[in-house]
Design a protein around this motif. Sequence first.
Motif, PDB file in Angstrom:
ATOM      1  N   LYS A 202      31.269 -39.822  30.681  1.00 30.44           N
ATOM      2  CA  LYS A 202      30.317 -40.753  31.277  1.00 30.44           C
ATOM      3  C   LYS A 202      30.284 -42.063  30.513  1.00 30.44           C
ATOM      4  CE  LYS A 202      26.083 -39.765  31.711  1.00 30.44           C
ATOM      5  NZ  LYS A 202      24.786 -39.092  31.664  1.00 30.44           N
ATOM      6  N   THR A 203      30.169 -41.958  29.197  1.00 28.69           N
ATOM      7  CA  THR A 203      30.037 -43.184  28.418  1.00 28.69           C
ATOM      8  C   THR A 203      31.378 -43.899  28.292  1.00 28.69           C
ATOM      9  OG1 THR A 203      30.072 -41.731  26.519  1.00 28.69           O
ATOM     10  CG2 THR A 203      27.980 -42.697  27.047  1.00 28.69           C
ATOM     11  N   GLN A 204      32.450 -43.118  28.159  1.00 28.01           N
ATOM     12  CA  GLN A 204      33.756 -43.727  27.933  1.00 28.01           C
ATOM     13  C   GLN A 204      34.327 -44.376  29.191  1.00 28.01           C
ATOM     14  OE1 GLN A 204      35.919 -40.809  25.803  1.00 28.01           O
ATOM     15  NE2 GLN A 204      37.585 -42.192  25.286  1.00 28.01           N
ATOM     16  N   TYR A 205      34.226 -43.683  30.298  1.00 29.78           N
ATOM     17  CA  TYR A 205      34.881 -44.172  31.515  1.00 29.78           C
ATOM     18  C   TYR A 205      33.904 -44.553  32.615  1.00 29.78           C
ATOM     19  CZ  TYR A 205      38.828 -41.920  29.255  1.00 29.78           C
ATOM     20  OH  TYR A 205      39.785 -41.538  28.354  1.00 29.78           O
ATOM     21  N   ASP A 206      32.613 -44.423  32.359  1.00 29.77           N
ATOM     22  CA  ASP A 206      31.618 -44.748  33.363  1.00 29.77           C
ATOM     23  C   ASP A 206      31.772 -43.887  34.622  1.00 29.77           C
ATOM     24  OD1 ASP A 206      29.361 -46.190  33.621  1.00 29.77           O
ATOM     25  OD2 ASP A 206      30.284 -47.819  34.757  1.00 29.77           O
ATOM     26  N   THR A 207      32.232 -42.655  34.416  1.00 33.56           N
ATOM     27  CA  THR A 207      32.418 -41.729  35.529  1.00 33.56           C
ATOM     28  C   THR A 207      31.064 -41.390  36.166  1.00 33.56           C
ATOM     29  OG1 THR A 207      34.164 -40.752  34.203  1.00 33.56           O
ATOM     30  CG2 THR A 207      33.459 -39.495  36.121  1.00 33.56           C
ATOM     31  N   SER A 208      31.020 -41.438  37.495  1.00 35.63           N
ATOM     32  CA  SER A 208      29.818 -40.963  38.184  1.00 35.63           C
ATOM     33  C   SER A 208      29.918 -39.454  38.323  1.00 35.63           C
ATOM     34  CB  SER A 208      29.704 -41.575  39.578  1.00 35.63           C
ATOM     35  OG  SER A 208      29.725 -42.963  39.496  1.00 35.63           O
ATOM     36  N   LEU A 209      28.777 -38.815  38.340  1.00 36.89           N
ATOM     37  CA  LEU A 209      28.800 -37.360  38.332  1.00 36.89           C
ATOM     38  C   LEU A 209      27.828 -36.786  39.354  1.00 36.89           C
ATOM     39  CD1 LEU A 209      29.789 -34.849  36.631  1.00 36.89           C
ATOM     40  CD2 LEU A 209      27.757 -35.179  35.231  1.00 36.89           C
ATOM     41  N   LEU A 210      28.301 -35.792  40.106  1.00 36.75           N
ATOM     42  CA  LEU A 210      27.378 -34.995  40.912  1.00 36.75           C
ATOM     43  C   LEU A 210      27.428 -33.595  40.324  1.00 36.75           C
ATOM     44  CD1 LEU A 210      25.468 -34.724  43.338  1.00 36.75           C
ATOM     45  CD2 LEU A 210      27.413 -34.080  44.729  1.00 36.75           C
ATOM     46  N   MET A 211      26.356 -33.218  39.665  1.00 32.88           N
ATOM     47  CA  MET A 211      26.326 -31.971  38.916  1.00 32.88           C
ATOM     48  C   MET A 211      25.494 -30.945  39.672  1.00 32.88           C
ATOM     49  SD  MET A 211      27.309 -30.863  36.057  1.00 32.88           S
ATOM     50  CE  MET A 211      27.070 -29.556  34.935  1.00 32.88           C
ATOM     51  N   ILE A 212      26.174 -29.937  40.192  1.00 33.67           N
ATOM     52  CA  ILE A 212      25.477 -28.893  40.931  1.00 33.67           C
ATOM     53  C   ILE A 212      25.180 -27.747  39.974  1.00 33.67           C
ATOM     54  CG2 ILE A 212      25.688 -27.223  42.801  1.00 33.67           C
ATOM     55  CD1 ILE A 212      27.634 -29.200  44.145  1.00 33.67           C
ATOM     56  N   THR A 213      23.936 -27.399  39.839  1.00 35.77           N
ATOM     57  CA  THR A 213      23.616 -26.318  38.910  1.00 35.77           C
ATOM     58  C   THR A 213      22.239 -25.725  39.181  1.00 35.77           C
ATOM     59  OG1 THR A 213      23.253 -25.782  36.580  1.00 35.77           O
ATOM     60  CG2 THR A 213      22.799 -28.026  37.202  1.00 35.77           C
ATOM     61  N   HIS A 214      22.098 -24.463  38.787  1.00 37.59           N
ATOM     62  CA  HIS A 214      20.767 -23.836  38.827  1.00 37.59           C
ATOM     63  C   HIS A 214      20.008 -24.162  37.556  1.00 37.59           C
ATOM     64  CE1 HIS A 214      22.730 -20.956  41.678  1.00 37.59           C
ATOM     65  NE2 HIS A 214      21.589 -21.196  42.281  1.00 37.59           N
ATOM     66  N   ASN A 215      20.745 -24.680  36.588  1.00 41.16           N
ATOM     67  CA  ASN A 215      20.185 -24.845  35.257  1.00 41.16           C
ATOM     68  C   ASN A 215      19.534 -26.223  35.102  1.00 41.16           C
ATOM     69  OD1 ASN A 215      19.802 -25.234  32.503  1.00 41.16           O
ATOM     70  ND2 ASN A 215      21.532 -23.907  31.986  1.00 41.16           N
ATOM     71  N   LEU A 216      18.207 -26.218  35.180  1.00 41.50           N
ATOM     72  CA  LEU A 216      17.490 -27.495  35.142  1.00 41.50           C
ATOM     73  C   LEU A 216      17.629 -28.160  33.780  1.00 41.50           C
ATOM     74  CD1 LEU A 216      14.307 -26.306  37.052  1.00 41.50           C
ATOM     75  CD2 LEU A 216      16.236 -27.557  37.964  1.00 41.50           C
ATOM     76  N   ILE A 218      20.368 -28.319  32.033  1.00 46.67           N
ATOM     77  CA  ILE A 218      21.612 -29.096  32.073  1.00 46.67           C
ATOM     78  C   ILE A 218      21.356 -30.432  32.755  1.00 46.67           C
ATOM     79  CG2 ILE A 218      23.915 -29.214  33.137  1.00 46.67           C
ATOM     80  CD1 ILE A 218      24.267 -26.289  32.578  1.00 46.67           C
ATOM     81  N   ILE A 219      20.582 -30.394  33.817  1.00 50.17           N
ATOM     82  CA  ILE A 219      20.292 -31.641  34.540  1.00 50.17           C
ATOM     83  C   ILE A 219      19.529 -32.613  33.649  1.00 50.17           C
ATOM     84  CG2 ILE A 219      19.023 -32.652  36.483  1.00 50.17           C
ATOM     85  CD1 ILE A 219      19.931 -30.326  38.169  1.00 50.17           C
ATOM     86  N   SER A 220      18.510 -32.103  32.948  1.00 50.02           N
ATOM     87  CA  SER A 220      17.768 -33.067  32.122  1.00 50.02           C
ATOM     88  C   SER A 220      18.596 -33.575  30.956  1.00 50.02           C
ATOM     89  CB  SER A 220      16.410 -32.528  31.656  1.00 50.02           C
ATOM     90  OG  SER A 220      16.473 -31.184  31.396  1.00 50.02           O
ATOM     91  N   GLU A 221      19.552 -32.785  30.545  1.00 53.81           N
ATOM     92  CA  GLU A 221      20.419 -33.176  29.434  1.00 53.81           C
ATOM     93  C   GLU A 221      21.439 -34.241  29.859  1.00 53.81           C
ATOM     94  OE1 GLU A 221      22.204 -31.965  25.536  1.00 53.81           O
ATOM     95  OE2 GLU A 221      20.238 -31.740  26.413  1.00 53.81           O
ATOM     96  N   LEU A 222      21.926 -34.109  31.081  1.00 62.57           N
ATOM     97  CA  LEU A 222      23.117 -34.845  31.489  1.00 62.57           C
ATOM     98  C   LEU A 222      22.883 -35.914  32.560  1.00 62.57           C
ATOM     99  CD1 LEU A 222      26.059 -34.319  30.578  1.00 62.57           C
ATOM    100  CD2 LEU A 222      26.376 -32.983  32.648  1.00 62.57           C
ATOM    101  N   CYS A 223      21.831 -35.761  33.352  1.00 58.94           N
ATOM    102  CA  CYS A 223      21.707 -36.608  34.542  1.00 58.94           C
ATOM    103  C   CYS A 223      20.547 -37.591  34.437  1.00 58.94           C
ATOM    104  CB  CYS A 223      21.511 -35.746  35.780  1.00 58.94           C
ATOM    105  SG  CYS A 223      22.837 -34.551  36.007  1.00 58.94           S
ATOM    106  N   GLU A 224      20.722 -38.723  35.141  1.00 60.16           N
ATOM    107  CA  GLU A 224      19.612 -39.674  35.218  1.00 60.16           C
ATOM    108  C   GLU A 224      18.762 -39.378  36.446  1.00 60.16           C
ATOM    109  OE1 GLU A 224      22.791 -42.134  35.500  1.00 60.16           O
ATOM    110  OE2 GLU A 224      23.120 -41.264  33.523  1.00 60.16           O
ATOM    111  N   THR A 225      19.429 -38.918  37.505  1.00 58.37           N
ATOM    112  CA  THR A 225      18.691 -38.679  38.744  1.00 58.37           C
ATOM    113  C   THR A 225      18.901 -37.235  39.195  1.00 58.37           C
ATOM    114  OG1 THR A 225      20.588 -39.435  40.017  1.00 58.37           O
ATOM    115  CG2 THR A 225      18.879 -41.061  39.558  1.00 58.37           C
ATOM    116  N   VAL A 226      18.024 -36.784  40.078  1.00 56.77           N
ATOM    117  CA  VAL A 226      18.150 -35.413  40.586  1.00 56.77           C
ATOM    118  C   VAL A 226      17.738 -35.387  42.058  1.00 56.77           C
ATOM    119  CG1 VAL A 226      15.839 -34.806  39.693  1.00 56.77           C
ATOM    120  CG2 VAL A 226      17.482 -32.987  40.196  1.00 56.77           C
TER     121      VAL A 226
END
Length: 324
Positions: A202-216, A218-226
């Motif tokens: 994310k920081t190196q290449y500015d990759t956008s991410l759609l992270m599908i998970t049951h683990n909330l 992980i989302i708070s760790e990795l994502c800005e939006t949900v």
Amino acid sequence: MDNNTLLEIRNLRVQYTTERAVGNALNGLNLTIHKGESMGLVGETGAGKTTAALSILNLLPQPAGKITGGDILYNGKFITRMSKRELMDIRGNKISMIFQNPLTSLNPVFSVGEQIGMVIRKHERCSRKEADVKVQALLKMVGIPGGRLHDYPNQFSGGMRQRVGIAAGIALNPELLIADEPTTALDVTIQAQILELMKQLKTQYDTSLLMITHNLGIISELCETVSVIYAGRIIESGTVKEVFGAPAHPYTRGLLGAIPSLEGKRERLHAIPGKIASANNVPEGCAFHPRCERCRECCKKEIPQMIKISLNHEVACFCEKEAE
Ligand SMILES: Nc1ncnc2c1ncn2[C@@H]1O[C@H](COP(=O)(O)OP(=O)(O)OP(=O)(O)O)[C@@H](O)[C@H]1O
Ligand SMILES: [Mg+2]
């Protein structure tokens, strides 16, 4: 749509037709991902998360799965109307997917080095040797000794195969990485490594991410939006801070309540009462109404549309009022 929009899913409908039934897996799904944004997609099993991901790359299982309505735009172009060839160019190169089950994405007859190397050589001009060097570096990044380049998928454990899938997914520095439960099968240490790796991307290449998970977590760790999905529609979305901090939809509140607290003695999950909505029988009106403690008459008849309740927070619930 603004310049900053990378992916836009508009009113998407997907149906699965099998001998036994017709299932409405997506029922007017709307989702927008901006350049550089990391979005978490969360919802109970069967809500349509994998279906949404597969639709983006036109990979719905055939002949059962079909897009019956709506559109998907990537960088302003309708990918739902592209030829196979145009789409092939985007797949892997611009948008890449890490699958829930790595066995579906790895071909048993090629060594992992050959497979990842093929992906690289299809899109980048380089020799087999150069590709091998790149593959070894990628394998190392996901914690697999580069020397295992020539091994076949069946020579790896489940967790390792998943990491090979991740290496293949990030091989071309995609603009958008869709990860469908990428770490569920992995042990906690490896899971942490993979998350670290994704942060780095994310920081190196500015990759956008759609992270599908049951683990909330992980989302708070990795994502800005949900975005929260229920019965094939997004029912709440916004910044992780606002949605997790002040969930507005009764379903989201239920999901958040289902996180076992670390300090508390409560070890059992606080499940949301009632039955998960089935694609074969989506309730009318708000699909969540049979399970909702705030259900009113209008909820049984009309589908609530998303409304903005603050600058970065939207919800589809008749009980909420639009922000002034
Ligand atoms: N190949 C298929 N044929 C028929 N129905 C399907 C198929 N794949 C998915 N479905 C149905 O579509 C709905 C959405 O499924 P999907 O796999 O997208 O959910 P999900 O949110 O990814 O769930 P999970 O968290 O379990 O992975 C479900 O009701 C499911 O039974
Ligand atoms: Mg799934």
